[in-house]
Design a protein around this motif. Structure first.
Motif, mmCIF file in Angstrom:
data_model
loop_
_atom_site.group_PDB
_atom_site.id
_atom_site.type_symbol
_atom_site.label_atom_id
_atom_site.label_comp_id
_atom_site.label_asym_id
_atom_site.label_seq_id
_atom_site.Cartn_x
_atom_site.Cartn_y
_atom_site.Cartn_z
ATOM 1 N N SER A 78 9.797 6.949 -2.072
ATOM 2 C CA SER A 78 10.593 7.035 -2.852
ATOM 3 C C SER A 78 12.264 6.850 -2.113
ATOM 4 N N ARG A 79 13.314 6.517 -2.712
ATOM 5 C CA ARG A 79 14.542 6.183 -2.253
ATOM 6 C C ARG A 79 15.511 6.555 -3.029
ATOM 7 N N PRO A 80 16.508 7.195 -2.446
ATOM 8 C CA PRO A 80 17.884 7.633 -3.457
ATOM 9 C C PRO A 80 18.763 6.520 -3.215
ATOM 10 N N TYR A 81 19.499 6.486 -4.548
ATOM 11 C CA TYR A 81 20.715 5.288 -4.787
ATOM 12 C C TYR A 81 21.762 6.368 -5.613
ATOM 13 N N THR A 82 22.862 6.287 -4.966
ATOM 14 C CA THR A 82 23.955 6.822 -5.670
ATOM 15 C C THR A 82 24.369 6.196 -7.001
ATOM 16 N N ILE A 83 24.652 7.106 -7.962
ATOM 17 C CA ILE A 83 24.880 6.123 -9.353
ATOM 18 C C ILE A 83 26.279 5.779 -9.198
ATOM 19 N N SER A 97 8.374 6.826 16.667
ATOM 20 C CA SER A 97 9.827 6.322 16.026
ATOM 21 C C SER A 97 9.978 6.444 14.704
ATOM 22 N N GLU A 98 8.880 6.988 13.830
ATOM 23 C CA GLU A 98 9.555 7.181 12.507
ATOM 24 C C GLU A 98 9.066 8.397 12.111
ATOM 25 N N PRO A 99 9.978 8.709 11.075
ATOM 26 C CA PRO A 99 9.729 10.391 10.705
ATOM 27 C C PRO A 99 8.420 10.501 10.113
ATOM 28 N N ILE A 141 23.036 1.265 -10.476
ATOM 29 C CA ILE A 141 22.991 1.546 -8.972
ATOM 30 C C ILE A 141 23.660 0.304 -8.368
ATOM 31 N N THR A 142 24.262 0.605 -6.948
ATOM 32 C CA THR A 142 24.468 -0.772 -6.311
ATOM 33 C C THR A 142 23.912 -0.958 -5.050
ATOM 34 N N VAL A 143 23.087 -1.679 -4.763
ATOM 35 C CA VAL A 143 22.273 -1.698 -3.715
ATOM 36 C C VAL A 143 22.544 -2.870 -2.749
ATOM 37 N N ARG A 144 22.932 -2.407 -1.280
ATOM 38 C CA ARG A 144 23.233 -3.401 -0.571
ATOM 39 C C ARG A 144 22.184 -3.789 0.417
ATOM 40 N N ARG A 145 22.147 -4.982 0.792
ATOM 41 C CA ARG A 145 20.964 -5.793 1.589
ATOM 42 C C ARG A 145 21.696 -6.176 2.787
ATOM 43 N N GLU A 158 0.934 -1.404 -0.078
ATOM 44 C CA GLU A 158 -0.046 0.152 0.051
ATOM 45 C C GLU A 158 0.923 1.156 -0.164
ATOM 46 N N SER A 159 2.092 1.038 0.227
ATOM 47 C CA SER A 159 3.021 2.396 0.522
ATOM 48 C C SER A 159 3.662 2.869 -0.825
ATOM 49 N N LEU A 160 3.597 4.268 -0.831
ATOM 50 C CA LEU A 160 4.033 4.836 -1.827
ATOM 51 C C LEU A 160 5.519 5.361 -1.528
ATOM 52 N N TYR A 204 15.435 -5.281 5.389
ATOM 53 C CA TYR A 204 15.365 -3.935 4.998
ATOM 54 C C TYR A 204 14.156 -4.016 3.938
ATOM 55 N N LEU A 205 13.716 -2.764 3.866
ATOM 56 C CA LEU A 205 12.393 -2.833 2.791
ATOM 57 C C LEU A 205 12.691 -2.685 1.493
ATOM 58 N N VAL A 206 13.305 -1.577 1.033
ATOM 59 C CA VAL A 206 13.588 -1.217 -0.249
ATOM 60 C C VAL A 206 14.343 -2.409 -0.758
ATOM 61 N N PRO A 207 15.635 -2.568 -0.191
ATOM 62 C CA PRO A 207 16.501 -3.426 -0.818
ATOM 63 C C PRO A 207 15.921 -5.062 -0.983
HETATM 64 C C1 LIG Z 1 21.961 10.071 -0.763
HETATM 65 C C2 LIG Z 1 21.862 8.759 -0.330
HETATM 66 C C3 LIG Z 1 22.557 7.830 -1.336
HETATM 67 C C4 LIG Z 1 22.208 6.510 -1.236
HETATM 68 N N1 LIG Z 1 23.018 5.481 -1.895
HETATM 69 C C5 LIG Z 1 22.931 4.265 -1.303
HETATM 70 C C6 LIG Z 1 23.665 3.265 -2.417
HETATM 71 O O1 LIG Z 1 24.363 3.643 -3.478
HETATM 72 N N2 LIG Z 1 23.399 2.084 -2.422
HETATM 73 C C7 LIG Z 1 22.308 1.368 -1.056
HETATM 74 O O2 LIG Z 1 22.604 0.376 -0.923
HETATM 75 N N3 LIG Z 1 21.782 2.407 -0.526
HETATM 76 C C8 LIG Z 1 22.161 3.827 -0.569
HETATM 77 N N4 LIG Z 1 21.385 4.748 0.121
HETATM 78 C C9 LIG Z 1 20.453 4.167 1.086
HETATM 79 C C10 LIG Z 1 19.194 3.849 0.506
HETATM 80 O O3 LIG Z 1 18.404 4.777 -0.050
HETATM 81 C C11 LIG Z 1 18.105 3.138 1.245
HETATM 82 O O4 LIG Z 1 17.765 3.842 2.625
HETATM 83 C C12 LIG Z 1 18.345 1.751 1.756
HETATM 84 O O5 LIG Z 1 18.389 0.950 0.501
HETATM 85 C C13 LIG Z 1 17.594 1.048 2.838
HETATM 86 O O6 LIG Z 1 16.342 1.140 2.320
HETATM 87 P P1 LIG Z 1 14.979 0.979 3.296
HETATM 88 O O7 LIG Z 1 13.477 1.598 2.745
HETATM 89 O O8 LIG Z 1 15.005 -0.499 3.324
HETATM 90 O O9 LIG Z 1 15.460 1.664 4.539
HETATM 91 P P2 LIG Z 1 15.242 2.994 4.977
HETATM 92 O O10 LIG Z 1 15.759 3.980 3.868
HETATM 93 O O11 LIG Z 1 16.465 2.962 6.093
HETATM 94 O O12 LIG Z 1 14.050 3.176 5.496
HETATM 95 C C14 LIG Z 1 13.440 2.407 6.532
HETATM 96 C C15 LIG Z 1 12.074 3.277 6.653
HETATM 97 O O13 LIG Z 1 11.078 2.666 6.081
HETATM 98 C C16 LIG Z 1 10.110 2.430 7.166
HETATM 99 N N5 LIG Z 1 8.951 1.312 6.630
HETATM 100 C C17 LIG Z 1 9.058 -0.201 6.871
HETATM 101 N N6 LIG Z 1 7.964 -0.326 6.497
HETATM 102 C C18 LIG Z 1 7.555 0.462 5.683
HETATM 103 C C19 LIG Z 1 6.253 0.274 4.930
HETATM 104 N N7 LIG Z 1 5.733 -0.660 4.563
HETATM 105 N N8 LIG Z 1 6.005 1.557 4.195
HETATM 106 C C20 LIG Z 1 6.677 2.997 4.448
HETATM 107 N N9 LIG Z 1 7.630 2.742 5.040
HETATM 108 C C21 LIG Z 1 8.161 1.581 5.974
HETATM 109 C C22 LIG Z 1 10.873 2.189 8.173
HETATM 110 O O14 LIG Z 1 9.901 2.466 9.499
HETATM 111 C C23 LIG Z 1 11.994 3.276 8.317
HETATM 112 O O15 LIG Z 1 11.777 4.464 8.799
HETATM 113 C C24 LIG Z 1 21.531 5.935 -0.145
HETATM 114 C C25 LIG Z 1 20.871 6.925 1.005
HETATM 115 C C26 LIG Z 1 21.032 8.359 0.476
HETATM 116 C C27 LIG Z 1 20.214 9.114 1.609
#
Ligand SMILES: Cc1cc2nc3c(=O)[nH]c(=O)nc-3n(C[C@H](O)[C@H](O)[C@H](O)COP(=O)(O)OP(=O)(O)OC[C@H]3O[C@@H](n4cnc5c(N)ncnc54)[C@H](O)[C@@H]3O)c2cc1C
Ligand code: FES
Length: 398
Positions: free
Chosen positions: A100-105, A326-328, A121-125, A96-98, A129-132
């Motif tokens: 956006s996440r930044p990833y360095t090129i 606890s969340e922004p 992009i190179t993503v670490r997991r 259900e969630s919309l 974690y949610l987005v990875p």
């Molecule tokens: C400028 C910049 C460059 C980056 N470059 C890279 C890169 O090159 N490689 C890389 O691997 N990462 C990079 N990152 C980190 C990347 O953007 C993500 O933060 C990271 O992949 C983790 O993503 P995440 O959503 O799992 O966790 P976070 O970004 O830490 O976000 C987790 C948040 O999502 C919330 N959440 C949990 N469940 C849900 C839900 N269902 N709906 C909505 N929100 C929820 C959590 O409560 C928490 O607050 C970069 C970050 C920045 C700021």
């Protein structure tokens, strides 16, 4: 021999200016009375840097046991110009969630301008974690993602920075320096020498290890020093990136560039402060918010357990959503599928600027990029502000 500029004298210059003015007036008189809606400069800017683009995944490969490289091409072949260190912002719908996440090129700028332009992009997991997790489990070659680029100010700038660069990287923070190293190895960034001090826990955690080794082998201007904190048999540097290690690989007046997690930033910043490195010689990327807000200085401990209500005003619409303390605030909006534009997610860029109408928030002291007037008028950055009570906020309509 340089050509001298002839000053005609005050009266002649003024006379010349009046001729130009007359010509302009004549041209205005000849123009159509209907305003021309076209703004060619704006149109070109929008074409070169569209607000949203669709990128197709054309390759996925391993960059370490816990990280993957995703390669993207755009539908029309155009990839906006970017610099090593800038990031792409992806918009995703996960359940259900919309979000956006930044990833360095992590690829080099020159690769986005060749015969087959692409970026990576190179993503670490690591921990769940949610987005990875979403990218690793769901995204495959041929899929399309929505995003925009480039963003961010973390790049080498010849007018400001030294050509001797010492990069300090941790974890996925290697990505901007991998891009930079490739650019240097390709003959761009002329005269630059890059030494990367790359901290990892174990050898298996090193992201883009083979790629970095290949660049180092091919280019004498790039040196990579791995510093491992938990690999007793490692033949190279061991422990953390300390003052001693930084000094060992520094050159006089070099520019230091840091990208990595918050605890490492604090450690490295202290080492550079102890070395007396002036602020102008230390560049760092935005640092992610800590996972636990209660670790931030000034946070009223115990509040993080609570849940609040946020009344969200968008134009004439009002929604009431739940928000964990606890969340922004931006995360609460994303969970409720309310669109909010976020890029840096650390309080610096201002894309998520919102208005606090009622209630109390905690603003992260790490990246409070608000202008003074914004603070006084109750504006806040939703990505780096946490609710301390029920709130009423006004956000831009997207
Ligand atoms: C400028 C910049 C460059 C980056 N470059 C890279 C890169 O090159 N490689 C890389 O691997 N990462 C990079 N990152 C980190 C990347 O953007 C993500 O933060 C990271 O992949 C983790 O993503 P995440 O959503 O799992 O966790 P976070 O970004 O830490 O976000 C987790 C948040 O999502 C919330 N959440 C949990 N469940 C849900 C839900 N269902 N709906 C909505 N929100 C929820 C959590 O409560 C928490 O607050 C970069 C970050 C920045 C700021
Ligand atoms: S996303 Fe950059 S300030 Fe919030």
């Amino acid at each position: 021999m340089s050509k001298s500029i002839k000053v005609k004298g005050f009266l002649q210059d003024v006379g010349g200016a009046s001729r130009v003015t007359k010509l302009r007036e004549e041209n205005f008189a000849k123009g159509s009375p209907i305003p021309d809606p076209h703004d060619p400069i704006r149109e070109l800017a929008d074409k070169l840097h569209p607000e949203h683009m669709i990128f197709k995944v054309v390759d996925i490969r391993e960059a370490s046991p816990s990280s993957r490289v995703f390669r993207f091409e755009s539908a029309d072949g155009h990839i906006p110009v970017f610099q090593s260190g800038q990031y792409v912002n992806f918009r995703l719908q996960i359940g259900e969630s919309l979000l956006s996440r930044p990833y360095t090129i992590s690829s080099a700028p020159y690769e986005a301008r060749g015969e087959h332009p692409f970026f990576e992009i190179t993503v670490r997991r690591n921990v769940p974690y949610l987005v990875p997790d979403y990218l690793f489990e769901n995204v495959k070659v041929g899929d399309e993602l929505e995003g925009a680029l480039p963003f961010g100010f973390f790049y080498w700038e010849p007018m400001r920075d030294s050509r001797e660069i010492v990069a300090l990287a941790g974890g996925s923070g290697i990505t901007p320096f991998h891009s930079m190293a490739k650019e240097i190895a390709n003959g761009k960034m002329k005269g630059c020498k890059l030494t990367i001090l790359y901290g990892s826990v174990k050898a298996n955690d090193i992201v883009l290890k083979d790629e970095l080794a290949a660049i180092e082998k091919a280019c004498p201007d790039v040196k990579v020093v791995h510093v491992l904190s938990d690999e007793p048999d490692w033949p190279g540097e061991k422990g953390f990136i300390t003052r001693e290690i930084i000094e060992k690989y520094s050159t006089p007046d070099c520019t230091y560039m840091f990208c990595g997690p918050l605890p490492m930033f604090r450690f490295v910043k202290k080492a550079l402060d102890d070395m007396g490195v002036p602020v102008r010689r230390f560049r760092h990327d935005v640092v992610n918010n800590p996972a636990d807000v209660s670790t931030l200085p000034g946070y009223p401990k115990g509040t993080e357990e609570k849940t609040f209500k946020i009344t969200v005003v968008r134009g004439i619409h009002e929604d009431v959503i739940d928000a964990k303390a606890s969340e922004p605030v931006a995360v609460a909006l994303e969970r409720a599928a309310i669109k909010i534009d976020t890029h840096c997610r650390n309080g610096e860029c201002g894309f998520c600027r919102s208005h606090l109408l009622e209630g109390e928030i905690f603003v992260s002291p790490i990246g409070d990029g608000r202008r003074r007037m914004d603070k006084e008028m109750g504006w806040f950055h939703a990505c780096s502000s946490w609710p301390l009570s029920d709130l009423k906020i006004k956000i831009p309509i997207m």
